[in-house]
Motif scaffolding. Sequence first.
Motif, short mmCIF file in Angstrom:
data_model
loop_
_atom_site.label_atom_id
_atom_site.label_comp_id
_atom_site.label_asym_id
_atom_site.label_seq_id
_atom_site.Cartn_x
_atom_site.Cartn_y
_atom_site.Cartn_z
N ASP A 163 0.83 -1.30 -0.13
CA ASP A 163 -0.11 0.16 0.24
C ASP A 163 0.91 1.11 0.01
O ASP A 163 0.49 2.14 -0.29
CB ASP A 163 -0.93 0.11 1.32
N ALA A 164 2.15 1.35 0.61
CA ALA A 164 3.09 2.31 0.49
C ALA A 164 3.51 2.68 -0.68
O ALA A 164 4.08 3.97 -0.76
CB ALA A 164 3.96 2.09 1.82
N LEU A 165 3.53 1.87 -1.52
CA LEU A 165 3.90 2.25 -2.92
C LEU A 165 3.53 3.53 -3.70
O LEU A 165 2.09 3.27 -3.66
CB LEU A 165 4.06 0.96 -3.88
N ASP A 166 4.02 4.29 -4.09
CA ASP A 166 3.74 5.53 -4.54
C ASP A 166 2.67 4.99 -5.65
O ASP A 166 2.57 4.50 -6.76
CB ASP A 166 4.82 6.44 -5.24
N VAL A 167 1.30 5.93 -5.44
CA VAL A 167 0.18 5.70 -6.46
C VAL A 167 0.27 6.47 -7.80
O VAL A 167 -0.49 6.14 -8.69
CB VAL A 167 -1.26 5.76 -5.82
N SER A 168 1.28 7.32 -7.69
CA SER A 168 1.54 8.19 -8.99
C SER A 168 2.57 7.51 -10.04
O SER A 168 2.60 7.95 -11.15
CB SER A 168 1.75 9.40 -8.77
N ALA A 169 3.05 6.47 -9.76
CA ALA A 169 4.08 5.72 -10.38
C ALA A 169 3.68 4.24 -10.78
O ALA A 169 2.53 3.80 -10.59
CB ALA A 169 5.44 5.47 -9.64
N ASN A 170 4.54 3.67 -11.63
CA ASN A 170 4.36 2.29 -11.99
C ASN A 170 5.43 1.32 -11.35
O ASN A 170 6.36 1.72 -11.66
CB ASN A 170 4.43 2.10 -13.51
N HIS A 171 4.97 0.40 -10.92
CA HIS A 171 5.84 -0.49 -10.08
C HIS A 171 5.84 -2.10 -10.48
O HIS A 171 4.61 -2.52 -10.84
CB HIS A 171 5.62 -0.57 -8.65
N ILE A 172 6.75 -2.66 -10.25
CA ILE A 172 6.70 -4.26 -10.78
C ILE A 172 7.61 -4.93 -9.79
O ILE A 172 8.66 -4.64 -9.24
CB ILE A 172 7.80 -4.50 -12.05
N ILE A 173 6.77 -5.86 -9.11
CA ILE A 173 7.27 -6.81 -7.90
C ILE A 173 7.58 -8.17 -8.58
O ILE A 173 6.53 -8.59 -8.95
CB ILE A 173 6.30 -6.50 -6.82
N ARG A 174 8.79 -8.71 -8.53
CA ARG A 174 8.98 -9.98 -8.87
C ARG A 174 8.59 -11.06 -7.83
O ARG A 174 9.03 -10.82 -6.48
CB ARG A 174 10.36 -10.11 -9.15
N LEU A 175 7.71 -11.81 -8.09
CA LEU A 175 7.19 -12.84 -7.35
C LEU A 175 7.95 -14.41 -7.55
O LEU A 175 7.76 -14.94 -6.65
CB LEU A 175 5.48 -13.11 -7.51
N GLY A 176 8.77 -14.14 -8.64
CA GLY A 176 9.56 -15.35 -8.93
C GLY A 176 8.94 -16.17 -10.17
O GLY A 176 8.01 -15.98 -10.76
N HIS A 177 10.00 -16.70 -10.91
CA HIS A 177 9.79 -17.27 -12.25
C HIS A 177 9.44 -16.14 -13.04
O HIS A 177 10.05 -15.22 -13.46
CB HIS A 177 8.79 -18.57 -12.15
N SER A 178 8.08 -16.34 -13.58
CA SER A 178 7.64 -15.11 -14.75
C SER A 178 6.68 -14.63 -14.10
O SER A 178 5.79 -13.67 -14.52
CB SER A 178 7.35 -15.90 -15.90
N SER A 179 6.23 -14.70 -12.79
CA SER A 179 5.10 -14.26 -12.09
C SER A 179 5.42 -12.86 -11.42
O SER A 179 6.53 -12.54 -11.00
CB SER A 179 4.72 -14.90 -10.77
N HIS A 180 4.60 -11.90 -11.76
CA HIS A 180 4.79 -10.47 -11.27
C HIS A 180 3.67 -9.88 -10.80
O HIS A 180 2.49 -9.78 -11.46
CB HIS A 180 5.49 -9.49 -12.33
N LEU A 181 3.67 -9.04 -9.72
CA LEU A 181 2.53 -8.12 -9.36
C LEU A 181 2.91 -6.73 -9.68
O LEU A 181 3.96 -6.39 -9.46
CB LEU A 181 2.57 -8.17 -7.80
N LEU A 182 1.94 -6.13 -10.23
CA LEU A 182 2.16 -4.70 -10.79
C LEU A 182 1.49 -3.77 -10.08
O LEU A 182 0.14 -4.08 -10.02
CB LEU A 182 2.05 -4.73 -12.27
N LYS A 183 1.82 -2.71 -9.59
CA LYS A 183 1.07 -1.32 -9.23
C LYS A 183 1.10 -0.40 -10.26
O LYS A 183 2.09 0.36 -10.13
CB LYS A 183 1.53 -1.16 -7.74
N LEU A 184 0.23 -0.15 -11.05
CA LEU A 184 0.01 0.83 -12.09
C LEU A 184 -0.77 1.74 -11.82
O LEU A 184 -1.96 1.94 -12.04
CB LEU A 184 -0.51 0.24 -13.40
N ARG A 185 -0.12 3.00 -11.43
CA ARG A 185 -0.84 4.23 -11.05
C ARG A 185 -1.99 4.08 -9.91
O ARG A 185 -3.17 4.25 -10.29
CB ARG A 185 -1.17 4.96 -12.25
N GLY A 186 -1.69 3.26 -8.90
CA GLY A 186 -2.35 2.80 -7.95
C GLY A 186 -3.39 1.67 -8.03
O GLY A 186 -4.08 1.22 -7.05
#
Length: 361
Positions: free
Chosen positions: A88-111
């Motif tokens: 939740d603390a990741l900036d809601v105005s930015a685009n973030h990529i969180i590596r979950l492992g292998h090819s799995s990713h959680l993205l926070k795209l502008r909130g």
Amino acid sequence: MRRFTCGWLVPLFGALLPFGAAAQDCEPRHAKSAQAAGECRFQNPPNPMAKPHRSSWDIWSRMLLEKKHGTVPVDPVPVRRQDRAALDALDVSANHIIRLGHSSHLLKLRGKWWLIDPVFGPRASPVTWAGPKRFHEPPVALADVPQIEGLILSHDHYDHLDVPTIEALKDRVQRYFVPLGVGARLREFGVAADRIEEFDWWEERKHGEITITAAPAQHFSGRTLWDRNKTLWASWSIRSGNERIFYSGDTGYFPGFKDIGQRLGPFDVALMENGAYDSYWPTVHMTPEETVQGFQDVGARMLYLVHNSTFDLAFHTWQEPLQRVAALAEQKGIVLATPEIGEALTLGKPRANKKWWEGMK
């Protein structure tokens, strides 16, 4: 008895057991696809650069008889745990990529939260008691996964489409974006049909502020012996604000990368497959050298490596894909991202890349 560990043999492994989705009926839209091959199947476009595969007998014999060395880490893979407060603390105005492992990713795209090929299960397999086992726990617990705006799938192999994960998250996902035919898989796993959007290559749609485009890849599909290539495979372009993300999915090297870059780029980051390659199956996964060439063809600013460090899917050592690409990137002046499992990468934000695998056994 040896384990069945090769990523592209996982569908065959599933076929030996009474598990996995059965072949689907042919839908009229599928037959109209430029990738349609008849008999309700899909195919790759011609590739004069494609190298020949070894026979199924050679591959099976090798998998059953050849001893592996260094394909599973002895030392613990570093994992950065991410709880709900940190997400939740990741900036809601930015685009973030969180590596979950292998090819799995959680993205926070502008909130808004998105998932790519999520696999939270213990194995890349149709069963929980056999098949490639995870090297590490997921950095985000399933219970901490927030409400998901969109879930993107590249194809239906077990290391990308995980039934326990789909079933656990189906009440938290607003929309699914998948290649042709994969929607039937999701419906079988309990996902409502009106929440699934199927794409042929080059189809583009908007969901809220995000633009999603399915693009070509050179691979194959199937979860049993009887449904090979009954569903399509794809790479993906994701545009959020002024930033663009490319995800290669599983693919061998093919001339289409240049076309993707010209039509959908420029990309801020390219998540490129790098792992599970072998001379026995050269057209469905890329060697490190091909990964770098594909990245250069696409024309992205940053090379982000995926498809490694989580499952034992080939005969190369587990560190080799990372080592070889890191050396090439240094030689060629490529901006490289090899995030630790659980690390959040924020587009446009300076970062120091770490070769976290160095010194590990």
